[in-house]
Design an enzyme around this catalytic site. Structure first.
Site, PDB file in Angstrom:
ATOM      1  N   PRO A 233       1.208  -1.711   0.030  1.00  0.00           N
ATOM      2  CA  PRO A 233       0.157   0.000   0.201  1.00  0.00           C
ATOM      3  C   PRO A 233       0.528   1.253  -0.104  1.00  0.00           C
ATOM      4  O   PRO A 233       1.371   1.307   1.004  1.00  0.00           O
ATOM      5  CB  PRO A 233      -1.084   0.128   1.423  1.00  0.00           C
ATOM      6  CG  PRO A 233       0.283  -0.560   2.575  1.00  0.00           C
ATOM      7  CD  PRO A 233       0.875  -1.945   1.163  1.00  0.00           C
ATOM      8  N   ASP A 413       5.306   2.125   1.989  1.00  0.00           N
ATOM      9  CA  ASP A 413       4.735   1.230   2.335  1.00  0.00           C
ATOM     10  C   ASP A 413       3.781   1.514   3.986  1.00  0.00           C
ATOM     11  O   ASP A 413       4.955   0.907   4.801  1.00  0.00           O
ATOM     12  CB  ASP A 413       5.999  -0.123   2.653  1.00  0.00           C
ATOM     13  CG  ASP A 413       4.829  -1.298   2.311  1.00  0.00           C
ATOM     14  OD1 ASP A 413       3.895  -1.130   2.767  1.00  0.00           O
ATOM     15  OD2 ASP A 413       5.377  -2.800   1.757  1.00  0.00           O
ATOM     16  N   HIS A 414       3.360   1.373   3.550  1.00  0.00           N
ATOM     17  CA  HIS A 414       1.875   2.174   5.018  1.00  0.00           C
ATOM     18  C   HIS A 414       2.033   0.822   5.453  1.00  0.00           C
ATOM     19  O   HIS A 414       1.874   0.574   6.805  1.00  0.00           O
ATOM     20  CB  HIS A 414       0.644   2.441   4.842  1.00  0.00           C
ATOM     21  CG  HIS A 414       0.956   3.161   5.451  1.00  0.00           C
ATOM     22  ND1 HIS A 414       1.155   3.458   6.525  1.00  0.00           N
ATOM     23  CD2 HIS A 414      -0.272   4.344   5.176  1.00  0.00           C
ATOM     24  CE1 HIS A 414       0.134   5.053   7.338  1.00  0.00           C
ATOM     25  NE2 HIS A 414       0.246   5.435   6.633  1.00  0.00           N
ATOM     26  N   ARG A 415       2.276  -0.523   5.838  1.00  0.00           N
ATOM     27  CA  ARG A 415       2.327  -1.510   6.497  1.00  0.00           C
ATOM     28  C   ARG A 415       3.319  -1.222   7.201  1.00  0.00           C
ATOM     29  O   ARG A 415       3.095  -2.368   8.040  1.00  0.00           O
ATOM     30  CB  ARG A 415       2.572  -2.873   5.122  1.00  0.00           C
ATOM     31  CG  ARG A 415       1.496  -3.096   4.263  1.00  0.00           C
ATOM     32  CD  ARG A 415       1.837  -4.193   3.543  1.00  0.00           C
ATOM     33  NE  ARG A 415       3.020  -4.391   2.799  1.00  0.00           N
ATOM     34  CZ  ARG A 415       3.215  -5.690   2.052  1.00  0.00           C
ATOM     35  NH1 ARG A 415       2.558  -6.523   1.693  1.00  0.00           N
ATOM     36  NH2 ARG A 415       3.861  -5.071   1.491  1.00  0.00           N
ATOM     37  N   LEU A 417       5.899   1.368   8.000  1.00  0.00           N
ATOM     38  CA  LEU A 417       6.010   2.650   8.015  1.00  0.00           C
ATOM     39  C   LEU A 417       4.542   3.719   8.959  1.00  0.00           C
ATOM     40  O   LEU A 417       3.406   3.040   7.229  1.00  0.00           O
ATOM     41  CB  LEU A 417       6.884   3.447   7.318  1.00  0.00           C
ATOM     42  CG  LEU A 417       8.700   3.355   7.381  1.00  0.00           C
ATOM     43  CD1 LEU A 417       8.732   4.288   6.669  1.00  0.00           C
ATOM     44  CD2 LEU A 417       8.903   2.968   8.236  1.00  0.00           C
TER      45      LEU A 417
END
Length: 441
Positions: A233, A413-415, A417
């Site tokens: 994401p 990558d929002h998973r 950070l």
């Protein structure tokens, strides 16, 4: 006696499944030695020169320049001279019986280093003595029948340049009537076939599109970007700031003797600031392990530098970049870029990257949203550095002056950070470039 051996396209690294034949360095009839470069190929990641695993005479090239070949497919046949003991085998021996060559002679010293699975000393299966072998043994020359045998994987007889011409003109060689010796298709045969199938001027339709085959680096990049975009994401953030202090620092450093022989670019200083910021947000140097459902934080920063080349975008990386001072980092970036432009970046130099910088500012672009390299958590986009009017000071001391200004963009990558961590990483990078003295704190 000569033995015809086929050289199959090897896997040159990273589990690649195919490669394109860029150029042949040899032609049928040439004599080659072991480890002599015979062909240049383009993989999904780089240009690679392949050495010959055999010594002898080139019998046939099985693929033409421009062809894409699967790993394991035969690309060349070479007639290798056998030992004296083999030549002494009774010429009247039953062709249907295997030839017992006895044990391999003892080898001394280290064998030449070749691609895995190829080269002298590699065990080969015993061959049945064919009528072709008998002919070679009796005359000492390679008869035309041997060439036909070597081209068994490609029953159409023509030279690689003719095969490439047919491909370029869209001519199916199976429909061409050969007029050359031994039913060989010639250049004139291909041109004649092309004229026969070309529409007349009265019915011709003007070309309205150009089709470019997707292969090599561009094919690999497309697959990797699609995988990344639909797996991680992506979130992107931007910061526009005054980078004048860094530009002035660069001018002072280039005048010092330590940098006399070094190309100190703004990118080098930006890379150093980015690495310093990662030290403050170590979670940025991580990867997502889907199978284990873990975030793997890495101790070494292998910094990728996206490089635009005629073959497409490649991203070689500098190993343990956080350990390098500014001078060594500048040298590494310059060498990396030069190697990439020549198409000589080795596949292993593009593996195991942990964070990347994409400098699209060199094309006059102000900002962008770069896509993560698969397996990485952050990528920093660098916009153009331009002179703009900028507000300095505040209140009654506020003034407007021309300054060097740029925009940095960070995709992450929002998973791995969250928004705070990514914002701090980007803000720290900008701070180190706005006020370089902060980097020593």
């Amino acid at each position: 006696m000569a033995e015809i051996q086929q050289f199959a396209l090897p896997d040159v690294g990273e589990g690649l499944t195919e490669a394109e034949i860029v150029s042949w360095a040899v032609q049928p009839g040439d004599t080659v030695t072991t480890n002599q470069i015979i062909v240049e190929i383009e993989t999904a990641k780089s240009l690679v020169e392949l050495p010959s695993p055999f010594a002898g005479e080139v019998v046939a090239l099985h693929v033409a320049e421009g062809d894409t070949v699967d790993v394991g497919a035969a690309i060349i046949s070479i007639a290798s001279g056998a030992s004296d003991r083999v030549a002494d085998v009774d010429a009247d021996a039953d062709a249907g019986e295997p030839i017992d060559l006895g044990p391999e002679p003892e080898r001394h010293g280290q064998e030449p280093k070749l691609l895995v699975g190829y080269g002298p000393g590699a065990p080969r299966p015993r061959r049945r003595r064919s009528t072709t072998d008998q002919a070679v043994s009796a005359t000492g020359a390679i008869p035309p029948a041997t060439i036909a045998l070597a081209e068994a994987t490609s029953p159409i007889r023509c030279t690689p340049p003719v095969r490439k011409l047919a491909k370029d003109l869209g001519v199916d060689l199976a429909t061409v009537t050969p007029t050359g010796a031994a039913a060989t298709i010639t250049t004139d045969d291909v041109l004649s076939a092309a004229d026969t199938h070309r529409p007349s001027a009265s019915t011709a339709v003007p070309e309205s599109e150009i089709r470019v085959p997707i292969r090599g680096v561009r094919k690999h990049t497309a697959a990797a970007m699609v995988s990344s975009a639909f797996t991680a994401p992506h979130v992107s953030e931007f910061v526009t700031f005054d980078i004048t202090a860094t530009i002035e620092l660069r001018s002072r450093l280039t005048a010092r003797k330590e940098f006399a022989d070094v190309r100190l670019s703004p990118l080098s200083l930006i890379a150093r600031a980015f690495l310093r910021a990662i030290e403050r947000t170590p979670a940025a140097n991580s990867r997502w392990d889907e199978a284990a459902q873990e975030i793997v934080q890495l101790s070494e920063v292998n910094l990728g530098i996206a490089a635009a080349t005629p073959r497409g975008l490649v991203v070689p990386n500098i190993r343990s970049a956080q350990r390098l001072g500014l001078r060594d980092l500048s040298v590494a970036i310059a060498e990396l870029a030069a190697t990439a432009r020549m198409g000589k970046t080795a596949p292993e130099d593009m593996a195991h990257g942990t964070a990347t910088i994409s400098n699209f500012g060199v094309f006059g672009v102000d900002a962008g949203t770069p896509i993560l390299n698969p397996g990485e958590t952050v990528i920093l986009g660098v916009g153009s550095i331009t002179r703009r009017p900028w507000i300095l000071g505040s209140g009654e001391e506020e003034t407007i002056a021309p300054r060097w200004v740029t925009t940095l963009s960070l995709s992450f990558d929002h998973r791995v950070l969250d928004g705070q961590q990514a914002s701090e990483l980007l803000a720290d990078t900008a701070s180190f470039l706005s006020e370089p003295e902060l980097a020593v704190l």
